[in-house]
Design an enzyme around this catalytic site. Structure first.
Site, short mmCIF file in Angstrom:
data_model
loop_
_atom_site.label_atom_id
_atom_site.label_comp_id
_atom_site.label_asym_id
_atom_site.label_seq_id
_atom_site.Cartn_x
_atom_site.Cartn_y
_atom_site.Cartn_z
N HIS A 115 0.88 -1.13 -0.05
CA HIS A 115 0.02 -0.15 -0.05
C HIS A 115 0.68 1.18 0.16
CE1 HIS A 115 1.00 -1.10 4.13
NE2 HIS A 115 1.12 0.32 4.38
N HIS A 173 6.01 5.88 -2.31
CA HIS A 173 6.80 4.69 -3.01
C HIS A 173 6.06 3.56 -2.41
CE1 HIS A 173 8.99 5.11 1.06
NE2 HIS A 173 9.06 3.85 0.99
#
Length: 240
Positions: free
Chosen positions: A86, A173
């Site tokens: 996630h 990221h």
């Protein structure tokens, strides 16, 4: 100095007492860790939480395929469960259940002017350096500044209710794994070069999710507690 006591709880759990905190470690078939804080009327259960953006199944499937290729290096890496990958916006830490309502209201205020927006999943690299990676990551690219503005607004609003802002800049990221030793590192570096500019897909962000994290020996289990939707459809020329 912290005072520490260790004993078995009647439920079959190990209980660690460390001053005002207690930690229950479940040693049964599904080991997990629970944090408790000592209050005036006894121990108060704490929930480990964070705010994040979920990825669609199509993206997760692609990341799983890439992760499988990286595993052929047989490197010493602690891999993230591909189904749990996630985009973390804010780690909140251990909170009391009664704080959830105020957190949700604060997030709602933070996102109320943010329309849906797209993110490109592209590129692969390593922190702190691609030649000596300790963290393997997949990059994210936004058109405009909707993501960074949203994250910054969350930081500012959550600070008002007691959550310390991050002292590091926000670099969006997706974490694939964490390198534990030099075994197989040369192979990993070669793979990172191969996927340096790879395009993995694009998806639309429609909300922010408050997650609960249960720490277990096999890896953390993430459970969504509440989804806070963004404003809605895009508006031509709109900002945030």
């Amino acid at each position: 100095m912290l005072s520490r006591k260790i004993r078995f709880h009647e439920s079959g759990q190990l209980l660690f007492n460390i001053d005002f905190f207690s930690i229950y470690v479940n040693i049964n078939s599904q080991p997990s860790i629970f944090f408790l804080r000592k209050g005036v009327r006894g121990f108060i259960g704490l929930i480990r939480t964070f705010l994040a953006i979920e990825l669609p199944d199509s993206i997760l499937k692609r990341l799983k395929e890439v992760q499988q290729e990286l595993k052929t290096c047989q490197a010493d890496v602690r891999w993230v469960d591909p189904n749990s990958i996630h985009l973390t916006l804010k780690f909140l830490g251990n909170i009391e259940e009664k704080q959830i309502e105020s957190i949700v209201k604060t997030v709602e205020k933070s996102v109320q002017r943010t329309p849906f927006f797209s993110l490109k999943v592209q590129g692969m690299g390593g922190f702190p350096d691609v030649r000596n990676p300790r963290v393997l990551w997949i990059g994210l690219e936004e058109s405009g500044f909707l993501l960074s503005t949203l994250q910054n607004r969350l930081e500012k609003e959550l600070e008002k209710i007691g959550f310390k802002p991050e002292d590091r800049p926000f670099h969006p990221h997706l974490t694939l794994g964490r390198v534990k030793s030099n075994r197989g590192k040369a192979c990993l570096v070669e793979k990172l070069g191969k996927y340096k500019e790879e395009f993995f897909g694009e998806f639309e962000v429609e909300g922010v999710i408050l997650f609960k994290s249960d720490l277990r020996p096999s890896g953390p289990i993430y459970t969504p507690l509440k989804e806070i939707r963004l404003r809605g459809s895009r508006e031509k020329g709109s900002g945030v």
